[in-house]
Scaffold this active site. Structure first.
Site, PDB file in Angstrom:
ATOM      1  N   CYS A  90      43.277  16.537  -3.938  1.00  0.00           N
ATOM      2  CA  CYS A  90      43.895  17.706  -3.298  1.00  0.00           C
ATOM      3  C   CYS A  90      43.472  17.867  -1.845  1.00  0.00           C
ATOM      4  O   CYS A  90      44.229  18.392  -1.021  1.00  0.00           O
ATOM      5  CB  CYS A  90      43.539  18.970  -4.073  1.00  0.00           C
ATOM      6  SG  CYS A  90      44.294  19.015  -5.701  1.00  0.00           S
TER       7      CYS A  90
ATOM      8  N   GLU B 124      36.068  12.295  -3.205  1.00  0.00           N
ATOM      9  CA  GLU B 124      36.698  13.514  -2.692  1.00  0.00           C
ATOM     10  C   GLU B 124      35.599  14.528  -2.449  1.00  0.00           C
ATOM     11  O   GLU B 124      34.596  14.558  -3.172  1.00  0.00           O
ATOM     12  CB  GLU B 124      37.705  14.073  -3.704  1.00  0.00           C
ATOM     13  CG  GLU B 124      38.276  15.416  -3.254  1.00  0.00           C
ATOM     14  CD  GLU B 124      39.462  15.903  -4.068  1.00  0.00           C
ATOM     15  OE1 GLU B 124      39.533  15.583  -5.264  1.00  0.00           O
ATOM     16  OE2 GLU B 124      40.314  16.603  -3.498  1.00  0.00           O
TER      17      GLU B 124
ATOM     18  N   ASN C 140      49.650  12.744  -2.600  1.00  0.00           N
ATOM     19  CA  ASN C 140      48.759  12.876  -3.760  1.00  0.00           C
ATOM     20  C   ASN C 140      49.356  13.878  -4.739  1.00  0.00           C
ATOM     21  O   ASN C 140      49.469  15.056  -4.392  1.00  0.00           O
ATOM     22  CB  ASN C 140      47.382  13.380  -3.318  1.00  0.00           C
ATOM     23  CG  ASN C 140      46.487  13.662  -4.505  1.00  0.00           C
ATOM     24  OD1 ASN C 140      46.054  12.736  -5.181  1.00  0.00           O
ATOM     25  ND2 ASN C 140      46.220  14.925  -4.778  1.00  0.00           N
ATOM     26  N   GLU C 141      49.713  13.415  -5.899  1.00  0.00           N
ATOM     27  CA  GLU C 141      50.171  14.312  -6.971  1.00  0.00           C
ATOM     28  C   GLU C 141      51.250  15.280  -6.490  1.00  0.00           C
ATOM     29  O   GLU C 141      51.327  16.415  -6.949  1.00  0.00           O
ATOM     30  CB  GLU C 141      49.001  15.131  -7.536  1.00  0.00           C
ATOM     31  CG  GLU C 141      47.994  14.326  -8.294  1.00  0.00           C
ATOM     32  CD  GLU C 141      47.039  15.186  -9.112  1.00  0.00           C
ATOM     33  OE1 GLU C 141      47.099  16.423  -9.022  1.00  0.00           O
ATOM     34  OE2 GLU C 141      46.220  14.603  -9.843  1.00  0.00           O
TER      35      GLU C 141
HETATM   36  O1  AHR Z   1      39.879  14.982  -9.161  1.00  0.00           O
HETATM   37  C1  AHR Z   1      40.052  16.335  -8.975  1.00  0.00           C
HETATM   38  C2  AHR Z   1      41.494  16.708  -8.622  1.00  0.00           C
HETATM   39  O2  AHR Z   1      42.356  16.386  -9.663  1.00  0.00           O
HETATM   40  C3  AHR Z   1      42.072  16.011  -7.450  1.00  0.00           C
HETATM   41  O3  AHR Z   1      41.719  16.597  -6.259  1.00  0.00           O
HETATM   42  C4  AHR Z   1      43.540  16.127  -7.671  1.00  0.00           C
HETATM   43  O4  AHR Z   1      44.266  15.056  -7.127  1.00  0.00           O
HETATM   44  C5  AHR Z   1      43.656  16.181  -9.168  1.00  0.00           C
HETATM   45  O5  AHR Z   1      44.473  17.197  -9.578  1.00  0.00           O
END
Ligand code: AHR
Length: 770
Positions: A221, A31, A344-345
């Site tokens: 994120c 990321e 994602n989440e």
């Molecule tokens: O790994 C860091 C963050 O943690 C990621 O972007 C997110 O998916 C999680 O909350």
């Protein structure tokens, strides 16, 4: 301490079972957080080469951030190089030379000696602008600006830098005339190809050591962004770099998209890893004021088509629309995409469900060959977790992404988590996990948990530690697997754990029996107190009562100092108070228990995560773990009184914690006394020609060295190689630093059995050739 050495551990390793381990189990999570891409993997040494930085990225940033100027240098937006690259600078050298200097990522460029390729776009504004002079360290070059006046042109030059650079400046000087400059880059030249590098070679080498089966990208994120205007759209990351759309980075900086989707797929190819891209599920991240926004129903068909087009970009023949774009970018061969994450989440709302189902249906219809990965929220249990799993089961989603940032205590308790998972439903991708620190203690807890993942490698199909990369000085999130500076790569203890597991994969689980290991139940010990604090805010607490007895008023301050308001009887107690914030931006913390280091402590955090949530957490070894929440909270407001109440009681199997705000129950959770598995063993097997190689993993997360016998019934003479990561102190291992005790390899021989000594605080992988 009695001084008696514990009895030897005995590990009996059976034959390979029918349980197959996913070949994709161990991968990496890439990321753009902590400057992982620009300023990291992206080999370009120039920061803000496109002059696109602005206050949206960071309050005090603008087009000339990371640049110095001398003479007449002006920022312009008229007649841009490309609409996506809206800003450039005009150098006017009619009176005196005009100069630009780029400072790179550290207030000066630090880099190795060698050959570099400078590249930029230039537009001559008048006939006198004929050349630019470039200089870096001891290297200099004249860059002819050949093209016609009024037209943008791409020019480049080679700089042979004789000595290592330290805090150097890339200087560009226009000696005469007027010219516009944009998209400046400076990349090391790969001696093998003579071409500028896309990626930093030392970081790629460190990633290759992790032998990743897959690379997840772009997040996290980043995949769904903070707001619909911040969603990551893969199409705006491909094509010529100057045509890619820049984006504000949710971690407080800027994404130039110089590493876009083609480069990502190429990185996967270079690492021999499967791509696991993640696209937004038609909604942005919910961690913004007003919660998540969803793409409008009218715009969903176009968004879904974009998702389908990503598959075509990866896999389509060069005569397909998006396969042609890939071929045009220099990669006619398909990348063999097999997985695609959707979401994602995310909070599992009605809008999320609606959009997820549309995307999932479209993918299933158009690309049944793609394994779709759904999401189960940000926590390993709770409302979104349950709803995400229910949706996945209902929609028959192939794989569900689970995320867990937890303490070592929790990971040691959860080694068996996946033993009971349903083998007939969706498989699991443990997409993000980390035991909350760079210390050895955390690395060993991750190793113990990974033994459990591997033992369940039939249902846990993929797993990736997160985050992966962090530039020293630019880190928004700790811990990370691999820290780096401009010239160093600094692996953590957790990095070695990941590497050891991935480099010694098996394809079948072996039965293992372990004897001599005692699990540990941690109960509160030492003085147990009730404390109030408010890091980041000043609060006045009135009507503070413990079990109905008034203990007086308290003032807590933003420095976080805790005020002791009495003993906490472990059998249970109720603490209530009225509080009002008088200054600051954060909320309140009610703590009950020990110091959270030697002895556990519970906290009720009213206004954690920037005053946006409430949480009940438990701290052990100085590390905090949510045991309930975070739940959305509208926040404390200065001057507005609130009441808070917490009640704890011992129940059969643990400690029940209930918490109220303004008399509304916001948490009700039992912290179960699950034993911690501190000594853990697992084994796998893989075929090697006509023989079978077994890999035995043993974690000894205890202060005692353990004599260990590995029994291999039926095996004759065996030879083995053991790699051990250990350290004298479980709390050694600082963020930003290289783990100081490199793993040690030893050779072992035996007859049907091996004897080894497990150091205290260690993990060992024994690869056995029978
Ligand atoms: O790994 C860091 C963050 O943690 C990621 O972007 C997110 O998916 C999680 O909350």
């Amino acid at each position: 301490m009695t001084g008696t050495a514990p009895a030897p551990l005995r590990i009996v390793v059976g034959e390979p079972t029918e349980r197959e381990i996913s070949p994709d189990l161990w991968g990496i999570f890439l990321e753009d957080i902590n400057w992982a891409l620009d300023g990291g993997l992206n080999a370009d040494l120039v920061q803000n080469g496109g002059f696109e930085y602005g206050p949206d990225d960071h309050a005090d940033w603008g087009p000339l951030t990371a640049w110095t100027t001398e003479g007449a240098v002006r920022v312009r937006r008229a007649d841009p190089l490309h609409p996506e690259n809206a800003v450039h600078v005009r150098l006017d050298a009619r009176g005196a030379p005009a100069r630009l200097g780029n400072l790179g990522y550290d207030d000066g460029i630090t880099a190795r000696a060698g050959r570099y390729r400078l590249a930029l776009a230039v537009r001559r504004v008048d006939d006198d602008a004929r050349e630019l002079r470039a200089a870096l360290g001891g290297a200099a070059a004249d860059v002819p600006l050949g093209a016609a006046v009024g037209a943008w042109a791409f020019v480049d030059a080679t700089l042979d830098v004789p000595d290592p650079l330290e805090a150097s400046v890339l200087r560009l000087e226009l000696p005469a005339g007027v010219a516009d400059v944009d998209v400046v880059s400076l990349r090391p030249v790969d001696p093998a190809t003579g071409e500028p590098r896309t990626f930093r070679a030392d970081l790629v080498a460190a990633l290759a050591e992790l032998a990743p089966a897959f690379v997840r990208f772009p997040g996290g994120c980043i995949a769904h962004g903070y707001g619909l205007d911040n969603l990551y759209h893969w199409k705006s990351t491909v094509g010529p770099r100057h045509q890619r759309r820049h984006l504000r980075n949710v971690w407080g900086y800027h994404q130039s998209m110089a590493i876009g989707y083609l480069e990502y797929f190429e990185l996967c190819e270079a690492l021999g890893a499967a791509p696991v891209p993640v696209v937004a599920a038609g909604v942005c991240c919910q961690n913004i004021p007003g919660r998540a926004r969803a793409i409008s129903p009218d715009d969903m068909p176009a968004y879904i088509q974009d998702v389908l087009d990503l598959v075509e970009f990866a896999n389509g023949a060069p005569d397909t629309t998006w396969g042609a774009v890939r071929a045009e970018m220099g990669h006619p061969e398909p990348f063999g995409l097999r997985y695609l994450g959707v979401g994602n989440e995310d909070e599992i709302t009605a809008e999320f469900r609606d959009r997820f189902v549309q995307i999932h249906d479209a993918l299933r219809a158009a690309h049944p060959e793609i394994t779709v990965i759904g999401t189960s929220g940000a926590q390993l249990e709770g409302r979104d977790f349950d709803a995400g799993w229910a949706l996945a089961r209902e929609q028959r989603v192939a794989v569900v992404d689970e995320h867990g940032y937890r303490t070592p205590h929790w990971f040691h308790q959860q080694v068996d988590r996946y033993d009971a998972y349903d083998r007939t439903g969706p498989a699991v991708y443990v997409g993000e996990y980390a035991a909350r620190s760079t210390r050895l203690r955390s690395a060993l807890a991750e190793a113990a948990w990974m033994v459990g993942l591997e033992r369940n490698g039939d249902v846990v199909r993929l797993a990736s530690y997160a985050p992966l990369l962090a530039r020293v000085g630019g880190t928004a999130w700790n811990p990370d697997l691999l820290y780096f500076t401009a010239t160093d790569v600094r692996p953590t203890a957790s990095y070695h754990v990941q590497r050891m597991f991935a480099q010694t994969r098996g394809d079948r689980v072996c039965e293992v029996t372990l004897s001599g290991a005692d699990d540990v139940v941690r109960r509160p010990s030492g003085p147990q107190r009730l404390r109030l604090s408010s890091p980041g805010a000043d609060l006045t607490w009135t009507d503070v009562e413990v079990d109905g007895v008034r203990v007086g008023d308290v003032r807590t301050t933003a420095d976080g100092t805790a005020h002791d308001v009495g003993a906490w009887p472990q059998a249970g107690a109720e603490l209530s108070a009225q509080l009002v914030r008088t200054a600051g931006t954060e909320g309140a913390v009610l703590t009950f228990g020990g110091d959270g280091v030697a002895s556990s402590a519970y906290t009720f955090q009213v206004g954690s995560w920037e005053n946006k949530s409430t949480v009940v957490a438990r701290a052990d070894d100085g590390l905090d773990n949510e045991i309930d929440g975070p739940h959305p909270f509208r926040g404390l407001r200065t001057g507005v009184p609130r009441t808070v109440r917490v009640r704890t009681e011992r129940v059969d199997d643990g400690t029940r914690v209930r918490a109220w705000v303004d008399e509304a129950l916001v948490h009700d959770v039992v912290d179960v006394d699950l034993p911690e598995q501190r000594v853990v063993a697992g084994a796998t097997a893989r075929a090697d020609g006509s023989s079978t190689v077994r890999v035995v993993r043993v974690v000894n997360a205890s202060p005692t060295a353990r004599e260990t016998v590995v029994d291999l019934p039926g095996a004759g003479r065996v030879h083995a190689r053991a790699e051990t990561l250990s350290g004298p102190d479980p709390d050694e291992g600082e963020p930003f630093e290289t783990w100081p005790h490199p793993p040690v390899t030893t050779e072992l021989d035996g007859d049907g059995r091996l004897e080894l000594l497990l150091p205290p605080w260690s993990v060992t992988a024994v690869t056995i050739h029978a």
